[in-house]
Design a protein around this motif. Structure first.
Motif, PDB file in Angstrom:
ATOM      1  N   VAL A 234      51.096 -97.133  38.893  1.00  0.00           N
ATOM      2  CA  VAL A 234      52.026 -97.729  40.215  1.00  0.00           C
ATOM      3  C   VAL A 234      51.942 -96.297  40.700  1.00  0.00           C
ATOM      4  O   VAL A 234      52.498 -95.361  40.823  1.00  0.00           O
ATOM      5  CB  VAL A 234      53.429 -98.301  39.493  1.00  0.00           C
TER       6      VAL A 234
ATOM      7  N   GLY B  31      52.451 -96.771  44.298  1.00  0.00           N
ATOM      8  CA  GLY B  31      52.925 -97.523  45.588  1.00  0.00           C
ATOM      9  C   GLY B  31      52.395 -98.040  46.912  1.00  0.00           C
ATOM     10  O   GLY B  31      52.640 -97.329  48.157  1.00  0.00           O
TER      11      GLY B  31
ATOM     12  N   ALA C  47      48.274-101.805  46.767  1.00  0.00           N
ATOM     13  CA  ALA C  47      49.441-102.767  46.275  1.00  0.00           C
ATOM     14  C   ALA C  47      48.591-103.842  45.164  1.00  0.00           C
ATOM     15  O   ALA C  47      48.347-103.906  44.014  1.00  0.00           O
ATOM     16  CB  ALA C  47      50.878-102.837  46.534  1.00  0.00           C
TER      17      ALA C  47
ATOM     18  N   GLU D 236      46.243-102.211  42.601  1.00  0.00           N
ATOM     19  CA  GLU D 236      47.956-101.896  41.585  1.00  0.00           C
ATOM     20  C   GLU D 236      47.621-103.726  41.083  1.00  0.00           C
ATOM     21  O   GLU D 236      48.069-104.020  40.131  1.00  0.00           O
ATOM     22  CB  GLU D 236      48.987-102.225  42.421  1.00  0.00           C
TER      23      GLU D 236
ATOM     24  N   SER E  91      53.479-104.160  40.578  1.00  0.00           N
ATOM     25  CA  SER E  91      53.747-103.183  41.491  1.00  0.00           C
ATOM     26  C   SER E  91      54.679-103.596  42.106  1.00  0.00           C
ATOM     27  O   SER E  91      55.125-104.545  42.474  1.00  0.00           O
ATOM     28  CB  SER E  91      52.140-104.121  42.614  1.00  0.00           C
TER      29      SER E  91
ATOM     30  N   CYS F  73      53.449-101.854  48.691  1.00  0.00           N
ATOM     31  CA  CYS F  73      53.206-100.461  49.256  1.00  0.00           C
ATOM     32  C   CYS F  73      53.352-101.367  50.911  1.00  0.00           C
ATOM     33  O   CYS F  73      53.934-102.313  51.723  1.00  0.00           O
ATOM     34  CB  CYS F  73      51.142-100.523  49.533  1.00  0.00           C
TER      35      CYS F  73
END
Length: 280
Positions: free
Chosen positions: A167, A169, A172, A176, A190, A193
């Motif tokens: 993670v 940010g 995302a 992620e 996640s 972001c």
């Protein structure tokens, strides 16, 4: 209705539909996919948001309006990129943007990013419920922290503690929630972001979970198996109401007032008195 999708909606309080992601490796695969092509260029994460509210699509490089997402998903070949790949791999790009304190940190972040190593022509993005003739490669669920907790509790029931979560940010939904879970065959969380929160307009309390499809059935089973010890009576009543509406109430297996934490809190003296009372 798909069994996995049914029980996700019965057991969890989802405001958005789980979204299935399927990679389309060739133009032939893309053309054969009956899901409608996206009407106007859109970032991948926004297409995932649209699918979670009932608007599926398929997209390719020409109509993907985010090159970062295209890189992560394997839509954009390095030789076709307008940015020097070394600038991305080295971490220079994000350092210049001011995302990290110094070049060393940016370099470390870049090295830890896991992008799809395949090259695909397109991607199908649709509600999980719409995958009736075949299965997706990955499932993305965007929801609040309570539902995320229950999903991880379901995961832990069969697989143990969720480890190696990545993670940052950043990237995302594409990295992620998609490329990292897919490449590593591992569930990932996640917090979303800034980019996807801006272009896809997620709610402030939403987060994402990327789930390799091959693990979904066991996770759903784990959510069901852990409901009695984990869920409150209020939640269980809601589950039973949804199960009844779906015609699966008898299969829910819900037991009221059986939570592991009922009566489990108190001081040492409180528990000594409680034990003494039970022995009399």
């Amino acid at each position: 209705m798909r069994n996995d999708n049914l029980w996700l909606n019965v057991m969890l309080d989802l405001k958005r539909s789980p979204v299935g992601i399927r990679f389309l490796f060739s133009q032939q695969d893309y053309d054969a996919c009956s899901t409608p092509e996206i009407k106007a260029p859109l970032p991948y994460c926004a297409a995932v948001k649209n699918a979670s509210t009932g608007t599926p699509c398929k997209l390719n490089l020409k109509n993907t309006a985010c090159l970062s997402g295209a890189r992560a998903l394997g839509l954009l070949k390095p030789e076709d990129d307008i940015v020097d790949p070394n600038e991305i791999i080295s971490g220079q790009r994000h350092h210049k943007m001011g995302l990290y304190a110094d070049y060393s940190i940016s370099r470390q972040i870049a090295k830890d990013m896991v992008y799809c190593t395949h090259q695909v022509y397109g991607i199908e993005i649709a509600e999980l419920a719409l995958y009736t003739d075949y299965n997706p490669d990955l499932v993305i669920i965007t929801t609040d922290a309570t539902n995320a907790m229950r999903i991880i509790q379901g995961y832990s029931y069969h697989f143990g503690q969720l480890k190696n979560v990545k993670v940052a940010g950043n990237q995302a939904i594409c990295q992620e929630c998609t490329s990292y879970p897919f490449e590593m065959n591992q569930v990932n969380l996640s917090l979303l972001c800034s980019g996807t929160r801006q272009v896809a307009k997620w709610e402030g309390d939403e987060m994402g979970i990327g789930i390799p499809f091959n693990q979904l059935d066991k996770i759903v089973d784990g959510i069901r198996k852990t409901s009695n010890p984990m869920d409150s009576n209020k939640t269980k009543k809601s589950i039973l109401e949804k199960a009844k509406a779906m015609g699966v109430e008898e299969q829910a297996g819900i037991e009221m007032s059986s939570n592991y934490y009922t009566g489990g809190y108190g001081t040492i003296e409180y528990h000594k008195r409680k034990k003494a009372q039970s022995n009399t």
